[in-house]
Design a protein around this motif. Sequence first.
Motif, PDB file in Angstrom:
ATOM      1  N   GLY B  19      -7.863  12.645   6.169  1.00  0.00           N
ATOM      2  CA  GLY B  19      -7.144  12.703   4.899  1.00  0.00           C
ATOM      3  C   GLY B  19      -7.684  11.599   4.016  1.00  0.00           C
ATOM      4  O   GLY B  19      -7.770  10.442   4.422  1.00  0.00           O
ATOM      5  N   LYS B  20      -8.060  11.977   2.826  1.00  0.00           N
ATOM      6  CA  LYS B  20      -8.602  11.010   1.876  1.00  0.00           C
ATOM      7  C   LYS B  20      -7.596   9.876   1.709  1.00  0.00           C
ATOM      8  O   LYS B  20      -6.404  10.108   1.634  1.00  0.00           O
ATOM      9  N   TRP B  21      -8.060   8.660   1.683  1.00  0.00           N
ATOM     10  CA  TRP B  21      -7.299   7.434   1.448  1.00  0.00           C
ATOM     11  C   TRP B  21      -6.730   6.800   2.713  1.00  0.00           C
ATOM     12  O   TRP B  21      -6.438   5.596   2.705  1.00  0.00           O
ATOM     13  N   THR B  22      -6.521   7.579   3.780  1.00  0.00           N
ATOM     14  CA  THR B  22      -5.799   7.017   4.922  1.00  0.00           C
ATOM     15  C   THR B  22      -6.498   5.786   5.496  1.00  0.00           C
ATOM     16  O   THR B  22      -5.853   4.765   5.767  1.00  0.00           O
ATOM     17  N   ILE B  46      -5.617   6.291  -7.005  1.00  0.00           N
ATOM     18  CA  ILE B  46      -4.753   7.111  -6.144  1.00  0.00           C
ATOM     19  C   ILE B  46      -3.456   7.452  -6.886  1.00  0.00           C
ATOM     20  O   ILE B  46      -2.929   6.612  -7.625  1.00  0.00           O
ATOM     21  N   SER B  47      -2.974   8.685  -6.711  1.00  0.00           N
ATOM     22  CA  SER B  47      -1.721   9.069  -7.385  1.00  0.00           C
ATOM     23  C   SER B  47      -0.533   8.596  -6.543  1.00  0.00           C
ATOM     24  O   SER B  47      -0.640   8.513  -5.311  1.00  0.00           O
ATOM     25  N   LYS B  49       2.043  10.225  -5.742  1.00  0.00           N
ATOM     26  CA  LYS B  49       2.429  11.276  -4.812  1.00  0.00           C
ATOM     27  C   LYS B  49       1.562  11.254  -3.545  1.00  0.00           C
ATOM     28  O   LYS B  49       2.063  11.325  -2.416  1.00  0.00           O
ATOM     29  N   THR B  50       0.251  11.143  -3.749  1.00  0.00           N
ATOM     30  CA  THR B  50      -0.655  11.099  -2.590  1.00  0.00           C
ATOM     31  C   THR B  50      -0.353   9.882  -1.731  1.00  0.00           C
ATOM     32  O   THR B  50      -0.285   9.966  -0.498  1.00  0.00           O
ATOM     33  N   ASP B  53       2.808  10.463   0.213  1.00  0.00           N
ATOM     34  CA  ASP B  53       2.567  11.436   1.300  1.00  0.00           C
ATOM     35  C   ASP B  53       1.847  10.788   2.474  1.00  0.00           C
ATOM     36  O   ASP B  53       2.206  10.968   3.630  1.00  0.00           O
ATOM     37  N   ARG B  54       0.801  10.028   2.174  1.00  0.00           N
ATOM     38  CA  ARG B  54       0.003   9.405   3.232  1.00  0.00           C
ATOM     39  C   ARG B  54       0.826   8.379   4.015  1.00  0.00           C
ATOM     40  O   ARG B  54       0.779   8.328   5.234  1.00  0.00           O
TER      41      ARG B  54
END
Lengths: 109, 109
Positions: B19-22, B46-47, B49-50, B53-54
């Motif tokens: 997952g992108k950013w994790t 990074i938003s 929301k993302t 979620d992460r």
Amino acid sequence: MTDISCFQPIGRTVEILEGKWTILILRDLFSGIKRFGEFRRSLAPISPKTLTDRLRLLEEQGIVTRTVYSEVPLHVEYKLTERGQRLRPIFEAMTTWALAEDAISQSEQ
Amino acid sequence: MTDISCFQPIGRTVEILEGKWTILILRDLFSGIKRFGEFRRSLAPISPKTLTDRLRLLEEQGIVTRTVYSEVPLHVEYKLTERGQRLRPIFEAMTTWALAEDAISQSEQ
């Protein structure tokens, strides 16, 4: 002198490893040369398009080489470059973590 | 006895890291407790929301704890669990790879 403890340079590694399937594609390559169809079976239900995209990106990043054999039927083989082989300690650490977590969760049951 | 060399158990680690950013979120947490706003600045663009979620997924996976401080203004802190801390060798290996590749590409120029 770069301070390794802050993990700042990790962004360059993330560029290689991020994207669904990439780590699993590389895992398969650490056990040797692979054909396209072998990845498809190992990584089902990966789509041919996603697999092609991921392999092409890894090739552009100098991690994988692609060799076309013009026999009948034509086949294509993928192999880790030396740069790709140098990712091995990361895969060892990821495997060690997974095994250790299994052992811990079993001992807690 | 599991054969570590085939890296088969790695799927469980991939579930955490993909997952992108994790990976970048976890990198930030290795330098200590972080507030939501600190991640947003460090990981721009990074938003929210993302990021939410992460962080929620990492919490569900037992990698991160979330603590709400009901002060004014209310703030939320994120911290690695022990299970999360045990990912450290993976991050060390990823950083070492990035630094070594830099050194190799500089020596080739």
